[in-house]
Enzyme design. Structure first.
Site, short mmCIF file in Angstrom:
data_model
loop_
_atom_site.label_atom_id
_atom_site.label_comp_id
_atom_site.label_asym_id
_atom_site.label_seq_id
_atom_site.Cartn_x
_atom_site.Cartn_y
_atom_site.Cartn_z
N LYS A 136 36.79 50.12 41.60
CA LYS A 136 36.16 48.81 41.36
C LYS A 136 34.68 48.90 41.71
O LYS A 136 34.23 48.40 42.75
CB LYS A 136 36.89 47.70 42.14
N LEU A 193 41.62 49.21 35.71
CA LEU A 193 41.59 48.83 37.12
C LEU A 193 43.01 48.50 37.57
O LEU A 193 43.73 47.80 36.85
CB LEU A 193 40.71 47.58 37.28
N1 PDD Z 1 37.61 41.27 37.82
N2 PDD Z 1 40.19 44.58 35.00
C1 PDD Z 1 38.88 44.51 35.28
C2 PDD Z 1 37.94 45.42 34.58
C3 PDD Z 1 38.41 43.60 36.24
O1 PDD Z 1 37.11 43.54 36.54
C4 PDD Z 1 39.34 42.73 36.89
C5 PDD Z 1 38.92 41.75 37.93
C6 PDD Z 1 40.71 42.82 36.54
C7 PDD Z 1 41.77 41.99 37.20
O2 PDD Z 1 41.98 42.44 38.50
P1 PDD Z 1 42.45 41.47 39.67
O3 PDD Z 1 43.78 40.94 39.29
O4 PDD Z 1 42.51 42.36 40.85
O5 PDD Z 1 41.42 40.36 39.79
C8 PDD Z 1 41.10 43.78 35.61
C9 PDD Z 1 37.02 40.48 38.87
C10 PDD Z 1 37.76 39.19 39.12
C11 PDD Z 1 35.56 40.27 38.58
O6 PDD Z 1 34.90 41.27 38.28
O7 PDD Z 1 35.05 39.15 38.70
#
Ligand code: PDD
Length: 276
Positions: A136, A193
């Site tokens: 991330k 991710l």
């Molecule tokens: N984004 N895929 C990507 C590329 C992401 O950036 C995110 C989350 C997710 C979903 O993951 P999670 O369920 O852990 O939020 C999948 C965050 C919220 C952001 O960049 O704002």
């Protein structure tokens, strides 16, 4: 301190190179939801790019920041950078102290409220991100470009398609299909991710007896599936009814997605009661 008073060096490697990792955590009733899994993912991201930071301390600090903020509904943003050093591509040697940012953003209700009933429209966009999307990292230029392209086309989100036709994920969401009552989830690899909401969804499917098939959906599958939905920290579980202006299934939010959205909220209510 107030966010406006925070100062970061222009030599911080996050500014120069995007050399940093982050987390976004949802706050419900003043509490950080899925806190443990988010901290575990932060720990893993830091390890993968070899930044040495104390996640237990960050976690404690997040708790303090959250309670002092007085925010009941919102998001926590955490970023850890490799620190500020003269601009050289190689990591500073000896290492410099990482910079850590934690702030809380209040949310005024559910930002996706208007889409829950009729579903969202997506635009397919080529996935030209780097080869370690499982980390991330704050390097989100390709994600931002995809999200903007979708917005310009009047869509909520981009659906990223790899060169071989695989549907990877959204620009900031995980994507799932539904076919014959079974949920189709992309297997975890370096192209997506490991979404925290994705993992919760798999657990909720298991508890609800909804079968999950781990399968890399292809763009061509989009005309065959019955339902499509997105998950994410802010989007929770969001039905998708159109991709590239073509309907998914009946073109209406489907029953499996509705059931999983309910399961998400039932789980949330249980958790809120438990932590009271
Ligand atoms: N984004 N895929 C990507 C590329 C992401 O950036 C995110 C989350 C997710 C979903 O993951 P999670 O369920 O852990 O939020 C999948 C965050 C919220 C952001 O960049 O704002």
């Amino acid at each position: 301190m107030p966010l406006d008073d925070v100062r970061v060096s222009v030599l911080d490697r996050a500014f120069m190179f995007g050399d940093a990792v982050y987390e976004v955590i949802r706050v419900y009733s003043g509490r950080a939801f899925l806190r443990g899994p988010h901290m575990d993912r932060l720990r893993r991201s830091l390890k993968e790019i070899r930044i040495n930071a104390d996640v237990d301390r960050i976690d404690a600090r997040m708790g303090e920041t959250l309670s002092r903020s007085g925010v009941a509904e919102g998001m926590v943003y955490i970023q850890v950078t490799r620190g500020a050093a003269p601009r050289r591509h190689q990591f500073p040697d000896p290492p410099v102290p990482p910079n850590e940012l934690i702030y809380i953003e209040p949310l005024d209700g559910d930002p996706y409220d208007h889409l829950r009933e009729n579903g969202a429209s997506l635009l397919t966009v080529p996935d030209f991100r780097w080869g370690r999307c499982d980390i991330k990292s704050v390097n989100l230029l390709a994600n931002c470009m995809a999200a903007q392209q979708a917005k310009a086309a009047g869509c909520l989100e981009a659906l990223l398609i790899a060169e071989d036709g695989t549907v990877t994920e959204g620009s900031h969401t995980s994507a799932f299909g539904v076919k014959d009552g079974k949920v189709i989830a992309s297997p975890l690899d370096e192209r997506i991710l490991p979404g925290i909401t994705r993992a919760l969804m798999l657990e909720l499917c298991r508890r609800a007896g909804v079968e999950v098939v781990q399968h890399r959906m292809q763009q061509s599958d989009l005309t065959q599936i019955d339902e499509l939905f997105l998950t994410g920290t802010t989007s929770e579980v969001l039905p998708v009814t159109k991709v590239d202006d073509k309907p998914i299934g009946t073109g209406r939010p489907g029953p499996v997605t509705a059931r999983l959205y309910e399961a998400y909220h039932a789980h949330l209510q249980d958790w809120l009661k438990e932590s009271d």
